[in-house]
Design a protein around this motif. Structure first.
Motif, PDB file in Angstrom:
ATOM      1  N   THR A 634       0.788  -1.229   0.000  1.00 16.99           N
ATOM      2  CA  THR A 634       0.000   0.000   0.000  1.00 16.99           C
ATOM      3  C   THR A 634       0.820   1.280   0.000  1.00 16.99           C
ATOM      4  OG1 THR A 634      -0.162   0.010   2.434  1.00 16.99           O
ATOM      5  CG2 THR A 634      -1.901  -1.143   1.222  1.00 16.99           C
ATOM      6  N   ASP A 635       2.087   1.257   0.401  1.00 18.65           N
ATOM      7  CA  ASP A 635       2.877   2.486   0.371  1.00 18.65           C
ATOM      8  C   ASP A 635       2.983   2.989  -1.073  1.00 18.65           C
ATOM      9  OD1 ASP A 635       3.243   2.303   3.053  1.00 18.65           O
ATOM     10  OD2 ASP A 635       5.428   2.365   3.010  1.00 18.65           O
ATOM     11  N   PRO A 636       2.650   4.262  -1.348  1.00 20.07           N
ATOM     12  CA  PRO A 636       2.779   4.769  -2.725  1.00 20.07           C
ATOM     13  C   PRO A 636       4.183   4.585  -3.279  1.00 20.07           C
ATOM     14  CG  PRO A 636       1.546   6.311  -1.361  1.00 20.07           C
ATOM     15  CD  PRO A 636       2.080   5.263  -0.437  1.00 20.07           C
ATOM     16  N   VAL A 637       5.207   4.907  -2.464  1.00 28.19           N
ATOM     17  CA  VAL A 637       6.597   4.630  -2.835  1.00 28.19           C
ATOM     18  C   VAL A 637       7.035   3.397  -2.057  1.00 28.19           C
ATOM     19  CG1 VAL A 637       8.968   5.474  -2.835  1.00 28.19           C
ATOM     20  CG2 VAL A 637       7.078   7.057  -3.286  1.00 28.19           C
ATOM     21  N   LEU A 638       7.523   2.393  -2.758  1.00 27.27           N
ATOM     22  CA  LEU A 638       7.952   1.168  -2.087  1.00 27.27           C
ATOM     23  C   LEU A 638       8.955   1.489  -0.975  1.00 27.27           C
ATOM     24  CD1 LEU A 638       8.428  -1.156  -5.190  1.00 27.27           C
ATOM     25  CD2 LEU A 638       6.738  -1.458  -3.368  1.00 27.27           C
ATOM     26  N   PRO A 639       8.829   0.840   0.184  1.00 29.20           N
ATOM     27  CA  PRO A 639       9.708   1.150   1.319  1.00 29.20           C
ATOM     28  C   PRO A 639      11.095   0.537   1.176  1.00 29.20           C
ATOM     29  CG  PRO A 639       8.195  -0.595   1.928  1.00 29.20           C
ATOM     30  CD  PRO A 639       7.804  -0.159   0.536  1.00 29.20           C
ATOM     31  N   PHE A 640      11.734   0.772   0.026  1.00 27.87           N
ATOM     32  CA  PHE A 640      13.088   0.305  -0.239  1.00 27.87           C
ATOM     33  C   PHE A 640      14.048   1.482  -0.069  1.00 27.87           C
ATOM     34  CE2 PHE A 640      11.381  -2.945  -3.582  1.00 27.87           C
ATOM     35  CZ  PHE A 640      10.755  -3.639  -2.566  1.00 27.87           C
ATOM     36  N   HIS A 641      15.293   1.174   0.289  1.00 29.28           N
ATOM     37  CA  HIS A 641      16.260   2.231   0.539  1.00 29.28           C
ATOM     38  C   HIS A 641      17.579   1.904  -0.147  1.00 29.28           C
ATOM     39  CE1 HIS A 641      13.255   2.731   3.693  1.00 29.28           C
ATOM     40  NE2 HIS A 641      13.597   4.012   3.690  1.00 29.28           N
ATOM     41  N   PRO A 642      17.816   2.513  -1.313  1.00 36.02           N
ATOM     42  CA  PRO A 642      19.066   2.236  -2.038  1.00 36.02           C
ATOM     43  C   PRO A 642      20.311   2.520  -1.210  1.00 36.02           C
ATOM     44  CG  PRO A 642      17.526   3.485  -3.405  1.00 36.02           C
ATOM     45  CD  PRO A 642      16.944   3.455  -2.035  1.00 36.02           C
ATOM     46  N   HIS A 695       5.503   9.332 -12.303  1.00 40.27           N
ATOM     47  CA  HIS A 695       6.792   9.461 -11.625  1.00 40.27           C
ATOM     48  C   HIS A 695       6.942   8.351 -10.584  1.00 40.27           C
ATOM     49  CE1 HIS A 695       9.943  12.348  -9.836  1.00 40.27           C
ATOM     50  NE2 HIS A 695       9.994  11.253  -9.124  1.00 40.27           N
ATOM     51  N   VAL A 696       5.891   8.131  -9.795  1.00 42.79           N
ATOM     52  CA  VAL A 696       5.944   7.130  -8.728  1.00 42.79           C
ATOM     53  C   VAL A 696       6.123   5.729  -9.307  1.00 42.79           C
ATOM     54  CG1 VAL A 696       4.599   6.022  -6.901  1.00 42.79           C
ATOM     55  CG2 VAL A 696       4.645   8.507  -7.075  1.00 42.79           C
ATOM     56  N   ARG A 697       5.435   5.438 -10.386  1.00 46.37           N
ATOM     57  CA  ARG A 697       5.534   4.096 -10.964  1.00 46.37           C
ATOM     58  C   ARG A 697       6.932   3.836 -11.510  1.00 46.37           C
ATOM     59  NH1 ARG A 697       1.822   0.113 -12.598  1.00 46.37           N
ATOM     60  NH2 ARG A 697       2.439  -1.080 -14.430  1.00 46.37           N
ATOM     61  N   MET A 698       7.515   4.805 -12.191  1.00 50.37           N
ATOM     62  CA  MET A 698       8.883   4.636 -12.687  1.00 50.37           C
ATOM     63  C   MET A 698       9.868   4.520 -11.536  1.00 50.37           C
ATOM     64  SD  MET A 698       9.145   7.110 -16.038  1.00 50.37           S
ATOM     65  CE  MET A 698       8.521   8.561 -15.222  1.00 50.37           C
ATOM     66  N   LEU A 699       9.670   5.340 -10.502  1.00 49.43           N
ATOM     67  CA  LEU A 699      10.545   5.295  -9.333  1.00 49.43           C
ATOM     68  C   LEU A 699      10.504   3.916  -8.685  1.00 49.43           C
ATOM     69  CD1 LEU A 699      12.214   6.421  -6.970  1.00 49.43           C
ATOM     70  CD2 LEU A 699      10.099   7.382  -6.035  1.00 49.43           C
ATOM     71  N   ASN A 700       9.325   3.365  -8.514  1.00 51.31           N
ATOM     72  CA  ASN A 700       9.201   2.049  -7.893  1.00 51.31           C
ATOM     73  C   ASN A 700       9.871   0.955  -8.728  1.00 51.31           C
ATOM     74  OD1 ASN A 700       7.839   2.849  -5.566  1.00 51.31           O
ATOM     75  ND2 ASN A 700       5.821   2.682  -6.530  1.00 51.31           N
ATOM     76  N   ASP A 701       9.839   1.091 -10.056  1.00 54.91           N
ATOM     77  CA  ASP A 701      10.504   0.106 -10.904  1.00 54.91           C
ATOM     78  C   ASP A 701      12.019   0.179 -10.744  1.00 54.91           C
ATOM     79  OD1 ASP A 701       8.191   0.092 -13.751  1.00 54.91           O
ATOM     80  OD2 ASP A 701       8.100  -0.860 -11.789  1.00 54.91           O
TER      81      ASP A 701
END
Length: 781
Positions: A634-642, A695-701
């Motif tokens: 459910t998080d709009p931006v995936l909770p990943f941290h590069p 923007h969000v969809r590309m960012l999550n990919d």
């Protein structure tokens, strides 16, 4: 494919697509990495709804950033950046996605060198074009506002806090315990009946398109007669448990003690104490004896079993007796089994026919047999068995004569059907992005007591709590795929076969895998094993659910990126899907105790009642896991941290004897670009006022694909293809670099260094391309 007819009429998305293609033209080497196996089928998951037609963001699949192919890195790849690795800490990136770096007084100077060109505006130029810029900006706002028609779904801020609380509150120990009793009552049913019960239960709870998938595989079983070990010096015959063959009441767990897919036959040879079978142990043994065709007495732990068995075969051993030192684990004197299958169906039916009827389909040339610590003590002539404080490890006294034994193994194999159960909780905004959740069912071998691994009850309770909210109108943003795997104990057969059939779809659409392989292993501490990019999610979730502690404050979150066996291995090793698993277990006190979880012990319902009689630990695992699933779905931006990946890479290189300047340079570049990516791309995307759906969809990919850079081909046996996972939390070096030092005939040092360097460089290029992409998108708006 997604219908793009509406896409071409949308001028704002056309501008974005042009910017994306511009960046890809400058990075011609970007492409999805081919999986190592050519057997992966280009299959899609059989959802009855047409996800593409229902996708509410037309054309956005065209924006998927692909993995950067590894390229050799020269010593000048750092571009003049400071390669100093200090400070490496914190091991988890700054809380709040960048707050701590912002507080750093050196923050501006540190990142000014890598600011994208669109950010470096000359003050004079800005003044010169101020009026024109204001006009363009106003026009852009109008275009941006009205270009996105009703077809474009607006990504709203996550409003699922109340839903999360309701889901967590709906999970109770009493409900999990009741489910566990229901599953335990099915132990006398056939495998097919069990999985159909699970499928029916999930359908009643409200999951959609629940499927039972079937996979034919060659399964290994104990032979018609038990394996025997005969001590030639006293002519005594022993069973694997240590009981004598002539005793009237043999142990009921003796059939459980076998090595699946071992070679079969008979071997008379001398027993050699090799301790843990490390390269150092084997060098010591070879210096004093000829080990050709001998039988190794090997302790489980310290390194992956398949890695150690490959070393034994390479130096000439003919057999191996496995045991667990009681100093490493309390179950050392119990019967246990192991599998020698690295994953999936080891032989197809065509392979079996070509091999002939007399083939035993073994996966090693060694005769391998697990035994109890009691029998190991007899064969070692050891004076003690894990006694004393501190505990004295078992070893053969130097003055003792080596025993000669007759080892007989009669395993058998046959083709059987392995069943999986797959159910879907459909996503609303991004139904073609999948969060996978997996547990296991089945038994160690045909006829053995069913072992649900206590994960099935936990997962079913999570499903029940989530579907209660869907009936009230809630839906996750991304589709949640619940999986109950068969054939786990024999080599994760169910998850591997399903994963291979759907590899192409999963590679581009799976965003995470959440494991419930074995939630409660021991009444120890709460631990999380995660991909580096999910360390912060695991730590935050643990903090909110730490149970009350006796005799003082609770310890901090225990989070690691260790290589662990289980159903998640296909997704982490073959596809580099970020994974997370929460468990209660005894944390290994030494490196020797790592990889003891490779042993399968007979399931005991009484043991479960002893470990967690009130099912409080199960309840806590269910709540923690449910929150992690909800965040990922459910998080709009995936909770990943590069930045966590970059810090993990630098920590691995920090004290490595093989580190080179070019490695340090590219690692520093990855850290700098990842930090800037989190600050300038991820943080605005988390602001509802600045959030743009495309923007969000590309960012999550980009976030989803980052770990794919760290997949390597042909690692040593038992090692993960994903080099971000380490073999020990106490020595977090790249495992392939350690193997290159210890066993140079596997891969030369230069070859291993090249693999590591290329992986880091690939990740850095992907982050850089993401920065360029979003800069160009912003410039075009």
């Amino acid at each position: 494919m997604v219908d793009t007819q509406g896409f071409h009429s949308n001028s704002a998305l056309q501008v974005t697509d042009m910017a994306y293609r511009k960046v890809r033209a400058g990075h011609g080497s970007l492409r999805v990495r081919d999986l190592e196996s050519e057997e992966l089928h280009t299959a899609s998951m059989e959802l009855e709804w047409d996800m593409e037609k229902e996708l509410e963001e037309p054309g956005l699949d065209r924006f998927q950033l692909e993995c950067v192919e590894h390229q050799p890195v020269s010593s000048s790849s750092g571009g003049g950046m400071d390669p100093d690795l200090e400070p490496i800490q914190p091991s988890v990136s700054p809380h709040g996605r960048f707050e701590r770096l912002q507080e750093d007084p050196n923050y501006v100077s540190r990142f000014s060198r890598s600011v994208p060109k669109g950010q470096r505006r000359n003050g004079t130029c800005l003044a010169k074009y101020l009026l024109a810029g204001m006009g363009v900006f106003a026009l852009g706002l109008l275009i941006g506002r009205y270009a996105f028609t009703k077809e474009q779904v607006k990504v709203e801020p996550s409003g699922d806090t109340d839903v999360l609380e309701k889901i967590v509150q709906g999970i109770t120990a009493e409900k999990i315990q009741a489910l566990q009793r229901d599953f335990d009552s099915l132990s006398d049913l056939t495998e097919e009946s069990k999985v159909r019960y699970i499928a029916q239960r999930w359908e009643e709870l409200g999951l959609k398109d629940v499927q039972v998938t079937n996979h034919m595989a060659l399964l290994s079983y104990p032979g018609p007669t038990l394996s025997k070990i005969i001590d030639k010096s006293g002519n005594q015959c022993y069973l694997p448990s240590g009981m004598r063959c002539d005793q009237p009441f043999a142990s009921t767990t003796d059939p459980f003690a076998f090595a699946a897919y071992s070679a079969v036959g008979n071997l008379v040879a001398e027993v050699v104490d090799v301790q843990y079978g490390s390269p150092e142990d084997l060098r010591r043994v070879q210096a004093s004896a000829n080990v050709t065709s001998k039988i190794a007495l090997l302790k489980l732990g310290q390194f992956p079993l398949l890695y150690k068995l490959s070393l034994l075969a390479e130096v000439g051993f003919g057999g191996c007796l496995l045991y667990v030192d009681p100093c490493d684990a309390p179950f050392g004197n119990k019967s246990f089994g192991v599998t020698l299958n690295p994953g999936g169906n080891p032989f197809s039916q065509d392979d079996a026919r070509s091999a002939g009827r007399d083939s035993h389909h073994n996966l090693t040339s060694l005769l391998v047999q697990p035994i109890s610590a009691f029998l190991a003590k007899i064969l070692l002539s050891a004076p003690a068995m894990g006694q004393g404080r501190p505990c004295i490890p078992m070893a053969m006294p130097s003055a003792s004569a080596r025993k000669i034994i007759n080892l007989t193994i009669e395993n058998q194999a046959s083709f059987k059907t392995v069943h999986n159960v797959i159910g879907y909780l459909k996503g609303k905004t991004n139904p073609d992005r999948y969060v996978l959740v997996g547990s296991r069912h089945g038994s160690w071998y045909e006829g053995a007591l069913a072992d649900w691994g206590n994960g099935s009850a936990v997962m079913t309770q999570i499903i029940a709590s989530m579907t209660a909210q869907t009936r009230a109108g809630w839906q996750p943003d991304r589709t949640i795929v619940f999986c109950s795997w068969g054939g786990t104990s024999l080599g994760n057969i169910g998850s591997f076969e399903w994963g291979k059939e759907n590899a192409v779809v999963l590679q581009s659409r799976a965003v995470a895998y959440v494991s419930l392989h074995s939630p409660v292993r021991a009444p120890g501490s709460l631990q999380a094993t995660v991909s580096p990019s999910l360390r912060q999610l695991a730590a935050e979730t643990q903090k909110r659910h730490l149970m009350s502690c006796r005799g003082g404050g609770c310890p901090g979150p225990n989070v690691s990126s260790l290589q662990t066996p289980g159903d998640l291995s296909f997704f982490s090793n073959q596809l580099a899907v970020p994974t997370v698993e929460f468990t209660y277990s005894e944390f290994p006190k030494t490196e020797r105790a790592f990889f003891l979880s490779e042993a399968f012990s007979p399931p005991e319902s009484s043991l479960r009642e002893t470990l967690d009689p009130a099912f409080e630990l199960h309840e806590n695992i269910a709540k923690i896991t449910a929150e992690a699933i909800l965040r990922l779905a459910t998080d709009p931006v995936l909770p990943f941290h590069p930045l966590d990946i970059a810090l993990n890479v630098q920590n691995k290189l920090k004290d490595d004897l093989l580190r080179r300047q070019d490695l340090l340079n590219v690692a520093a570049s990855l850290r700098e670009n990842s930090a800037f990516f989190q600050s300038e791309v991820m943080r605005p995307a988390n602001d509802p006022k600045e959030r743009d759906p495309s923007h969000v969809r590309m960012l999550n990919d980009v976030l989803r694909d980052l770990e794919k850079s760290f997949l390597i081909p042909n690692p040593p046996p038992g090692f993960s293809r994903n080099i971000l996972y380490c073999l020990s939390s106490q020595t977090s070096h790249f495992s392939i670099l350690k193997d290159a030092l210890d066993v140079p005939w596997h891969n030369s040092v230069n070859q291993s260094l090249s693999l590591v360097s290329s992986a880091i460089s690939s990740a850095d290029k992907l982050v850089q391309s993401g920065l360029d992409l979003f800069e160009n998108v912003n410039d075009q708006k």
